[in-house]
Design a protein around this motif. Sequence first.
Motif, PDB file in Angstrom:
ATOM      1  N   THR A  39       1.005  -6.005   1.781  1.00 24.40           N
ATOM      2  CA  THR A  39       2.513  -5.625   2.772  1.00 24.40           C
ATOM      3  C   THR A  39       1.292  -4.715   4.351  1.00 24.40           C
ATOM      4  N   MET A  42      -0.871  -7.578   6.467  1.00 29.65           N
ATOM      5  CA  MET A  42      -0.369  -8.177   6.577  1.00 29.65           C
ATOM      6  C   MET A  42       0.366  -7.962   8.009  1.00 29.65           C
ATOM      7  N   TYR A  43       0.857  -6.684   8.257  1.00 31.22           N
ATOM      8  CA  TYR A  43       1.076  -5.802   9.193  1.00 31.22           C
ATOM      9  C   TYR A  43      -0.361  -5.508  10.381  1.00 31.22           C
ATOM     10  N   GLN A  46      -1.256  -8.422  11.970  1.00 30.43           N
ATOM     11  CA  GLN A  46       0.493  -8.384  13.193  1.00 30.43           C
ATOM     12  C   GLN A  46       0.213  -7.734  14.546  1.00 30.43           C
ATOM     13  N   ARG A  66       7.261  -3.834  11.973  1.00 30.16           N
ATOM     14  CA  ARG A  66       7.354  -3.338  10.709  1.00 30.16           C
ATOM     15  C   ARG A  66       9.408  -3.370   9.796  1.00 30.16           C
ATOM     16  N   SER A  68      10.173  -5.980   9.493  1.00 37.27           N
ATOM     17  CA  SER A  68       9.577  -7.302   8.934  1.00 37.27           C
ATOM     18  C   SER A  68       8.638  -6.606   7.932  1.00 37.27           C
ATOM     19  N   ALA A  69       7.824  -6.077   8.016  1.00 34.96           N
ATOM     20  CA  ALA A  69       7.139  -5.531   7.199  1.00 34.96           C
ATOM     21  C   ALA A  69       7.688  -4.787   5.289  1.00 34.96           C
ATOM     22  N   GLU A  70       8.618  -4.041   6.360  1.00 31.91           N
ATOM     23  CA  GLU A  70       9.304  -3.652   4.927  1.00 31.91           C
ATOM     24  C   GLU A  70      10.287  -4.468   4.671  1.00 31.91           C
ATOM     25  N   SER A  72       9.808  -8.150   3.655  1.00 34.35           N
ATOM     26  CA  SER A  72       9.185  -8.483   3.130  1.00 34.35           C
ATOM     27  C   SER A  72       8.531  -8.051   2.308  1.00 34.35           C
ATOM     28  N   PHE A  73       8.578  -6.700   1.342  1.00 28.86           N
ATOM     29  CA  PHE A  73       8.236  -5.724   1.204  1.00 28.86           C
ATOM     30  C   PHE A  73       9.276  -5.598   0.031  1.00 28.86           C
ATOM     31  N   LEU A 101       4.276   3.487   5.083  1.00 29.89           N
ATOM     32  CA  LEU A 101       3.694   2.356   6.263  1.00 29.89           C
ATOM     33  C   LEU A 101       3.739   2.321   8.031  1.00 29.89           C
TER      34      LEU A 101
END
Length: 203
Positions: A39, A42-43, A46, A66, A68-70, A72-73, A101
């Motif tokens: 993740t 990925m962040y 991006q 951020r 979106s990453a949270e 996803s995780f 993150l």
Amino acid sequence: DAADAADAADRQREKLVKTVQADVRELFMKQQHSLKLNTFNMYKSQLLKVMSRAGSVAQWQQERLRRSAEKSFDAQLASLIVPSLGGPSRKELTEAFSRALTAMATKFIDSPTMQLQAIGSMRRRTSKGQKPPRGLRWGLGLTGAIRNQWGGGQGNLQSFVGFVDGLNSAHLMFANDGAIPDSTGSEPPLLRFQPKLNFDVSI
């Protein structure tokens, strides 16, 4: 006698259960760590794309990526958690990930890799001041990852390198997390590349 045999069987069963729980707990920790690194990467990817396009990353863009990453995780973490193991809750793990993150992003924004993207973006904007000849221009973008087991393979070493020249770009991520299973339980491949074509049409 029968009572002693039953006690011995109970002790053996209890020992076996503890061993299995320890193995499952260790696998969960490795998978969670792998999910965290994936993740993160990925962040970072991006953020690099935004920096490459605009030459800077606005606060609202960073916050949106951020969140979106949270999400996803958290979604992938839900499939890994085994409630019977105890330990930190899903909420606690997600909050800890969010803090990590944010700390990572603060450092990455000012990293040489991001500055390289900003320079490339500035060059492209400068070159656009001169009207290009009509036609189709294209370039190749290549993103790669090397994930080996050097130094134990637990992901304690990561690095990025990148190159941008007009529509051509190359970015390579190295991480020594090859011994950490991904969310499928399998070890990641040593080398992975993802090419893409960039086009610019002038009429």
